[in-house]
Scaffold this active site. Structure first.
Site, short mmCIF file in Angstrom:
data_model
loop_
_atom_site.label_atom_id
_atom_site.label_comp_id
_atom_site.label_asym_id
_atom_site.label_seq_id
_atom_site.Cartn_x
_atom_site.Cartn_y
_atom_site.Cartn_z
N HIS A 72 0.96 -1.16 -0.18
CA HIS A 72 0.16 0.10 -0.08
C HIS A 72 0.92 1.34 0.08
O HIS A 72 1.72 1.20 0.77
CB HIS A 72 -0.73 0.16 1.13
CG HIS A 72 -2.28 -0.93 1.04
ND1 HIS A 72 -3.33 -0.72 1.68
CD2 HIS A 72 -2.28 -1.92 0.42
CE1 HIS A 72 -4.20 -1.67 1.41
NE2 HIS A 72 -3.41 -2.56 0.56
N TYR A 200 -9.94 5.12 6.65
CA TYR A 200 -10.32 5.55 7.94
C TYR A 200 -11.39 6.47 7.72
O TYR A 200 -11.42 7.59 7.12
CB TYR A 200 -9.23 6.26 8.53
CG TYR A 200 -8.07 5.24 9.02
CD1 TYR A 200 -7.93 4.72 10.18
CD2 TYR A 200 -6.88 4.82 8.07
CE1 TYR A 200 -7.10 3.74 10.50
CE2 TYR A 200 -6.08 4.12 8.50
CZ TYR A 200 -5.98 3.51 9.59
OH TYR A 200 -4.84 2.50 10.08
N PRO A 292 -5.86 0.03 18.33
CA PRO A 292 -5.33 -0.24 16.69
C PRO A 292 -5.40 0.60 15.94
O PRO A 292 -4.93 0.13 14.72
CB PRO A 292 -6.29 -1.54 16.69
CG PRO A 292 -7.64 -1.28 17.45
CD PRO A 292 -6.85 -0.68 18.88
N LYS A 296 -0.20 -0.43 14.88
CA LYS A 296 1.30 -0.30 15.73
C LYS A 296 1.64 -1.39 16.37
O LYS A 296 2.93 -1.87 16.73
CB LYS A 296 1.48 0.92 16.44
CG LYS A 296 1.84 2.03 15.51
CD LYS A 296 2.99 2.31 14.78
CE LYS A 296 2.98 3.26 13.66
NZ LYS A 296 3.17 2.70 12.29
N TYR A 383 3.23 6.54 10.25
CA TYR A 383 2.31 5.32 9.76
C TYR A 383 3.17 4.43 9.10
O TYR A 383 3.04 3.14 9.38
CB TYR A 383 1.19 5.84 8.77
CG TYR A 383 0.33 4.80 8.69
CD1 TYR A 383 -0.89 5.05 9.33
CD2 TYR A 383 0.40 3.85 7.66
CE1 TYR A 383 -1.96 3.95 9.57
CE2 TYR A 383 -0.87 2.90 7.74
CZ TYR A 383 -1.81 3.17 8.36
OH TYR A 383 -2.80 2.09 8.46
C1 LIG Z 1 -8.65 -5.96 16.47
C2 LIG Z 1 -7.21 -5.80 16.73
C3 LIG Z 1 -6.62 -5.04 15.48
C4 LIG Z 1 -5.15 -5.11 15.64
N1 LIG Z 1 -4.72 -4.45 14.40
C5 LIG Z 1 -3.28 -4.40 14.33
C6 LIG Z 1 -2.76 -3.76 13.01
O1 LIG Z 1 -3.25 -3.58 12.04
N2 LIG Z 1 -1.13 -3.67 13.08
C7 LIG Z 1 -0.65 -3.82 14.20
O2 LIG Z 1 0.65 -3.87 14.19
N3 LIG Z 1 -1.02 -4.60 15.34
C8 LIG Z 1 -2.49 -4.65 15.29
N4 LIG Z 1 -2.90 -4.91 16.57
C9 LIG Z 1 -2.08 -5.46 17.52
C10 LIG Z 1 -1.46 -6.81 17.51
O3 LIG Z 1 -2.42 -7.92 17.25
C11 LIG Z 1 -0.71 -7.20 18.99
O4 LIG Z 1 0.13 -5.94 19.25
C12 LIG Z 1 0.20 -8.45 18.66
O5 LIG Z 1 -0.56 -9.68 18.62
C13 LIG Z 1 1.30 -8.52 19.75
O6 LIG Z 1 1.90 -9.56 19.84
P1 LIG Z 1 2.48 -10.36 21.14
O7 LIG Z 1 3.30 -11.71 20.50
O8 LIG Z 1 3.29 -9.24 21.75
O9 LIG Z 1 1.45 -10.71 22.00
P2 LIG Z 1 0.20 -11.97 21.58
O10 LIG Z 1 -0.29 -11.78 20.15
O11 LIG Z 1 -0.87 -11.54 22.53
O12 LIG Z 1 0.76 -13.21 22.05
C14 LIG Z 1 1.12 -13.65 23.43
C15 LIG Z 1 0.94 -15.06 23.44
O13 LIG Z 1 1.39 -15.48 25.05
C16 LIG Z 1 0.29 -16.48 25.31
N5 LIG Z 1 0.21 -16.36 26.67
C17 LIG Z 1 -0.41 -15.63 27.60
N6 LIG Z 1 -0.29 -15.90 28.62
C18 LIG Z 1 0.61 -17.15 28.99
C19 LIG Z 1 0.92 -17.95 30.02
N7 LIG Z 1 0.84 -17.58 31.13
N8 LIG Z 1 1.91 -18.96 29.57
C20 LIG Z 1 2.11 -19.22 28.41
N9 LIG Z 1 1.67 -18.37 27.08
C21 LIG Z 1 0.86 -17.53 27.57
C22 LIG Z 1 -1.02 -16.10 24.45
O14 LIG Z 1 -1.57 -17.30 24.40
C23 LIG Z 1 -0.35 -15.51 23.31
O15 LIG Z 1 -0.48 -16.72 22.11
C24 LIG Z 1 -4.47 -5.32 16.68
C25 LIG Z 1 -4.86 -5.96 17.52
C26 LIG Z 1 -6.40 -6.00 17.80
C27 LIG Z 1 -6.86 -6.64 19.03
#
Ligand SMILES: Cc1cc2nc3c(=O)[nH]c(=O)nc-3n(C[C@H](O)[C@H](O)[C@H](O)COP(=O)(O)OP(=O)(O)OC[C@H]3O[C@@H](n4cnc5c(N)ncnc54)[C@H](O)[C@@H]3O)c2cc1C
Length: 388
Positions: A72, A200, A292, A296, A383
């Site tokens: 994009h 948006y 969201p 980011k 962005y």
């Molecule tokens: C609706 C929505 C839209 C989004 N859109 C965007 C976007 O367009 N661009 C963007 O950059 N971000 C976006 N995000 C944010 C993005 O999805 C998250 O920031 C990202 O998933 C973070 O990754 P992570 O690995 O840090 O955490 P998570 O993806 O939350 O992974 C954490 C993992 O740890 C596991 N866990 C939790 N507790 C324990 C435990 N006690 N023991 C073992 N494992 C455990 C969980 O099951 C999970 O699998 C969006 C989020 C949402 C909800």
């Protein structure tokens, strides 16, 4: 059992960290509370910064992203029925890529399986121990037994609701939070997107976002109240509420269809500092959350992992702890800028207050954004992702 780094959580942060460490010969084990299918079933992020793509390439899992991701060059913002386009390409020379978090997770899981690195899914009752000393350990329950892994370092990549941040004494951590009184109601549907670029929408009825995953799969969001329940939103009601928020062209092009996923996500800004406690590091949503709106969250998780993976590799390969010592400060400098941008987009595009003064300020912000090359460039720089 013993390893060099125990990673808690197999989300994007944990899987990417595991892959980068493995590539550089640093042994690691991932402990994940859920099953692999559950992790793969979560529909979340979709907009990927160039620097995140570079990291996925470095991890050796970028092939499908390059083949299937949608590049994009700009984004569109619709204000009360009139659309404006901001070109990242013209303003910064950079682009973003639309490629679903589910696909990235799958690529990372496949990459990990291919190199035979250990991941324990359905690991219950994970407990982090002695991370302020020299011999941290992590215990967990799986297959009806309790297991313990000794390690050099623990990486808490377990998201906002994980155990890692909660294991740190309250006196050693500071938290900063803003909870918005609204949520996003999201629908995924196998219908063609209304536009080739994200739209948006700022509208008196509330914010909306027209996004996509592929040329045949759309992702739409509506601002909703936190009191809403998903059962009260059959597909027909969702589409009927989306239509009046769109401009005429988008409304004409909107193809509706059955939802294949529907969810409500609350909007929150949150940062926990610092991101290192002795031999425990926090990365990704475990340490910070953004609404969201600025796309980011996943990108910040990736940038934390970049700093952390380099710090750990430096520790093992060069016997230097400089990266480890600076990890928290380096990561937080980028985190807070993304927090600011995500907060700004949220406050500028949503209907949060009923005070007409706030509405006028939103319109002034947007008028300035569309009328000033300096303002548009600042928006585009944020962005597409600030440099590391
Ligand atoms: C609706 C929505 C839209 C989004 N859109 C965007 C976007 O367009 N661009 C963007 O950059 N971000 C976006 N995000 C944010 C993005 O999805 C998250 O920031 C990202 O998933 C973070 O990754 P992570 O690995 O840090 O955490 P998570 O993806 O939350 O992974 C954490 C993992 O740890 C596991 N866990 C939790 N507790 C324990 C435990 N006690 N023991 C073992 N494992 C455990 C969980 O099951 C999970 O699998 C969006 C989020 C949402 C909800």
């Amino acid at each position: 059992m013993r390893t060099q780094v125990v990673i808690i959580g197999a989300g994007p942060a944990g899987l990417l960290l595991g892959q980068l460490l493995h590539k550089h010969g640093v042994a690691n084990v991932i402990l994940e509370r859920q099953t692999a299918d559950h992790v793969l079933g979560r529909v979340r992020a979709g907009v990927i910064e160039r620097v995140t793509m570079d990291l996925l390439d470095e991890a050796g899992v970028g092939a499908r992203m390059h083949a299937d991701g949608l590049v994009h060059e700009g984004v569109q913002i619709c204000v009360d029925g009139k659309r404006h386009r901001l070109s990242f390409k013209d303003l910064t020379g950079k682009t973003v890529t639309v490629y679903g978090q589910t696909e990235i997770t799958k690529d990372l899981m496949d990459g990990r399986a291919a190199v035979g690195a250990a991941t324990v899914y359905s690991a219950a009752d994970v407990i982090l121990q002695d991370f302020s000393g020299d011999n941290p350990r992590v215990s967990y329950r799986a297959g009806g037994k309790t297991h313990e892994i000794g390690c050099d370092f623990i990486a808490g990549c377990d998201g906002f609701h994980g155990i890692s941040r909660k294991s740190i004494p309250a006196s050693a951590i500071s938290t900063f939070e803003r909870v918005y009184p609204i949520g996003w109601l999201g629908v995924l549907s196998d219908t063609p997107p209304v536009s080739e670029e994200l739209i948006y929408v700022r509208h008196p009825r509330g914010f909306a976002l027209c996004s996509m995953r592929t040329p045949t799969r759309s992702r739409y969001y509506l601002q909703c109240s936190l009191a809403e329940e998903i059962e009260s939103w059959p597909d027909e009601r969702f589409w009927e509420e989306l239509k009046p928020r769109l401009d005429d062209e988008a409304r004409d092009r909107l193809v509706t269809g059955p939802s294949i996923e529907k969810s409500i996500a609350p909007l929150r800004s949150f940062v926990a500092e610092p991101m290192r406690f002795g031999r425990l590091f926090l990365a990704g949503d475990a340490s910070h959350i953004v609404p969201p709106t600025g796309a980011k969250g996943l990108n910040l998780a990736a940038s934390d992992v970049r700093y952390l993976s380099r710090a750990l590799i430096e520790h093992y390969q060069e016997r230097s702890d400089a990266g480890i010592d600076h990890y928290s400060a380096r990561a937080l400098a980028r985190v807070w800028k993304a927090e600011r941008f995500s907060w700004w987009m949220t406050m500028t595009l949503h209907r949060i207050s009923d005070n007409p003064f706030d509405h006028r300020l939103q319109l002034a912000e947007l008028d300035y954004l569309f009328g000033s090359k300096a303002a548009a460039t600042a928006f585009a720089e944020n962005y597409v992702g600030l440099p590391y």
